[in-house]
Design a protein around this motif. Structure first.
Motif, short mmCIF file in Angstrom:
data_model
loop_
_atom_site.label_atom_id
_atom_site.label_comp_id
_atom_site.label_asym_id
_atom_site.label_seq_id
_atom_site.Cartn_x
_atom_site.Cartn_y
_atom_site.Cartn_z
N GLU A 18 2.67 1.65 -5.09
CA GLU A 18 3.37 2.68 -5.83
C GLU A 18 3.03 4.06 -5.39
O GLU A 18 3.88 5.11 -5.57
N LYS A 19 1.97 4.26 -4.60
CA LYS A 19 1.51 5.64 -4.31
C LYS A 19 2.20 5.79 -3.06
O LYS A 19 1.91 6.83 -2.31
N LEU A 76 -11.60 1.27 -9.14
CA LEU A 76 -10.36 1.36 -9.87
C LEU A 76 -9.68 2.21 -9.09
O LEU A 76 -8.49 2.47 -8.87
N ARG A 77 -10.26 3.73 -8.87
CA ARG A 77 -9.74 4.76 -8.15
C ARG A 77 -9.28 4.34 -6.84
O ARG A 77 -8.16 4.71 -6.40
N SER A 130 -8.47 1.46 -5.73
CA SER A 130 -7.47 0.31 -5.77
C SER A 130 -5.88 0.98 -6.28
O SER A 130 -4.79 0.81 -5.55
N LEU A 131 -6.13 2.16 -6.97
CA LEU A 131 -4.99 2.73 -7.54
C LEU A 131 -4.46 3.40 -6.36
O LEU A 131 -3.22 3.74 -6.23
N ASN A 132 -5.25 4.16 -5.52
CA ASN A 132 -5.00 5.15 -4.52
C ASN A 132 -4.22 4.22 -3.17
O ASN A 132 -3.43 4.75 -2.55
N GLU A 133 -4.59 3.06 -3.34
CA GLU A 133 -4.11 2.12 -2.18
C GLU A 133 -3.02 1.07 -2.78
O GLU A 133 -2.31 0.54 -1.90
N SER A 134 -2.46 1.65 -4.04
CA SER A 134 -1.28 0.89 -4.44
C SER A 134 0.04 0.97 -3.79
O SER A 134 0.23 2.11 -3.26
#
Length: 56
Positions: free
Chosen positions: A51-52, A42-43, A45-49
């Protein structure tokens, strides 16, 4: 201030059995618990989104 992971409220998530087994295999290969494997993914995937601002 640090948060003890045992004080976090559980977040139940329904995971299909075949996906859970696949995640368990990855967790074992990465020497992590199932929970640790899910958190790491999850971390990542969120860092690669988008939005970032990280596009790959």
């Amino acid at each position: 201030m640090t948060t003890d992971r045992h004080q976090l409220t559980p977040t139940p998530v329904r995971i299909p059995p075949e996906l859970k087994e696949e995640l368990k295999g990855h967790a074992k290969a990465n020497d992590r618990s199932l929970n640790g494997e899910i958190l790491a993914r999850l971390r990542t995937s969120l860092n690669e989104s988008p939005e970032k601002g990280n596009k790959q």
